[in-house]
Design a protein around this motif. Structure first.
Motif, PDB file in Angstrom:
ATOM      1  N   LYS A  34      34.140   5.964 -26.613  1.00 33.40           N
ATOM      2  CA  LYS A  34      35.225   5.209 -26.593  1.00 33.40           C
ATOM      3  C   LYS A  34      35.988   5.124 -28.103  1.00 33.40           C
ATOM      4  O   LYS A  34      37.175   5.114 -28.456  1.00 33.40           O
ATOM      5  N   ASP A  35      35.096   4.638 -28.907  1.00 31.80           N
ATOM      6  CA  ASP A  35      35.667   4.343 -30.479  1.00 31.80           C
ATOM      7  C   ASP A  35      35.946   5.592 -31.011  1.00 31.80           C
ATOM      8  O   ASP A  35      37.239   5.906 -31.911  1.00 31.80           O
ATOM      9  N   GLU A  36      35.376   7.000 -30.787  1.00 32.34           N
ATOM     10  CA  GLU A  36      36.005   8.161 -31.205  1.00 32.34           C
ATOM     11  C   GLU A  36      37.378   8.335 -30.505  1.00 32.34           C
ATOM     12  O   GLU A  36      38.305   8.970 -31.240  1.00 32.34           O
ATOM     13  N   ALA A  37      37.410   8.373 -29.168  1.00 30.59           N
ATOM     14  CA  ALA A  37      38.852   8.594 -28.579  1.00 30.59           C
ATOM     15  C   ALA A  37      39.766   7.441 -28.892  1.00 30.59           C
ATOM     16  O   ALA A  37      41.007   8.179 -28.793  1.00 30.59           O
ATOM     17  N   ALA A  38      39.528   6.646 -29.440  1.00 34.03           N
ATOM     18  CA  ALA A  38      40.501   5.622 -29.737  1.00 34.03           C
ATOM     19  C   ALA A  38      41.200   5.922 -30.992  1.00 34.03           C
ATOM     20  O   ALA A  38      42.300   5.550 -31.308  1.00 34.03           O
ATOM     21  N   GLN A  39      40.467   6.833 -31.840  1.00 34.74           N
ATOM     22  CA  GLN A  39      41.106   7.215 -33.092  1.00 34.74           C
ATOM     23  C   GLN A  39      42.032   8.543 -32.867  1.00 34.74           C
ATOM     24  O   GLN A  39      42.791   9.053 -33.765  1.00 34.74           O
TER      25      GLN A  39
ATOM     26  N   ARG B  11      41.822   7.457 -25.594  1.00 31.70           N
ATOM     27  CA  ARG B  11      41.115   6.231 -24.825  1.00 31.70           C
ATOM     28  C   ARG B  11      41.889   5.609 -23.487  1.00 31.70           C
ATOM     29  O   ARG B  11      41.547   5.325 -22.571  1.00 31.70           O
ATOM     30  N   ASP B  12      43.056   5.827 -23.769  1.00 28.52           N
ATOM     31  CA  ASP B  12      44.289   5.063 -22.688  1.00 28.52           C
ATOM     32  C   ASP B  12      44.349   5.761 -21.546  1.00 28.52           C
ATOM     33  O   ASP B  12      44.779   5.524 -20.485  1.00 28.52           O
TER      34      ASP B  12
ATOM     35  N   ASP C 118      31.936   4.357 -21.095  1.00 28.38           N
ATOM     36  CA  ASP C 118      31.499   5.148 -22.404  1.00 28.38           C
ATOM     37  C   ASP C 118      30.371   6.123 -22.090  1.00 28.38           C
ATOM     38  O   ASP C 118      29.513   5.598 -21.515  1.00 28.38           O
TER      39      ASP C 118
ATOM     40  N   THR D 136      46.763   6.467 -27.251  1.00 32.59           N
ATOM     41  CA  THR D 136      45.322   6.997 -27.864  1.00 32.59           C
ATOM     42  C   THR D 136      44.740   7.864 -26.641  1.00 32.59           C
ATOM     43  O   THR D 136      44.953   7.537 -25.380  1.00 32.59           O
TER      44      THR D 136
ATOM     45  N   GLN E   9      45.191  10.218 -31.428  1.00 29.62           N
ATOM     46  CA  GLN E   9      46.675   9.775 -30.865  1.00 29.62           C
ATOM     47  C   GLN E   9      47.128  10.978 -29.976  1.00 29.62           C
ATOM     48  O   GLN E   9      46.988  12.135 -30.565  1.00 29.62           O
TER      49      GLN E   9
END
Length: 73
Positions: free
Chosen positions: A63-68, A4-5, A48, A2, A70
């Motif tokens: 972060k929660d947006e970035a985790a979505q 986020r990574d 964040d 993702t 791919q």
């Protein structure tokens, strides 16, 4: 993997957006669409939000947006 990574300085190509509804529409309206190249510029001290470069402009994502989002290297 993702968004986020990714670490600051790394680039990736958006492969898909793993959410639906209003959040997906909002992310896509900001220019983050499948196939676009995205680069992480920096992260806040506590991680964040993160700042990314997409389509020639800087965008801050939580972060929660970035985790979505791919990405593939």
């Amino acid at each position: 993997m993702t968004l986020r990574d990714l670490k600051p300085g790394q680039k990736g190509k958006v492969s898909s957006i793993g959410t639906t509804g209003a959040m997906k529409r909002r992310i896509m309206d900001m220019g983050v669409t499948p196939g676009v190249e995205i680069k992480v510029i920096k992260a806040a001290p506590l991680g964040d939000p993160i700042e990314v470069n997409v389509r020639g402009y800087e965008l801050s994502l939580r972060k929660d947006e970035a985790a979505q989002i791919q990405v593939e290297m």
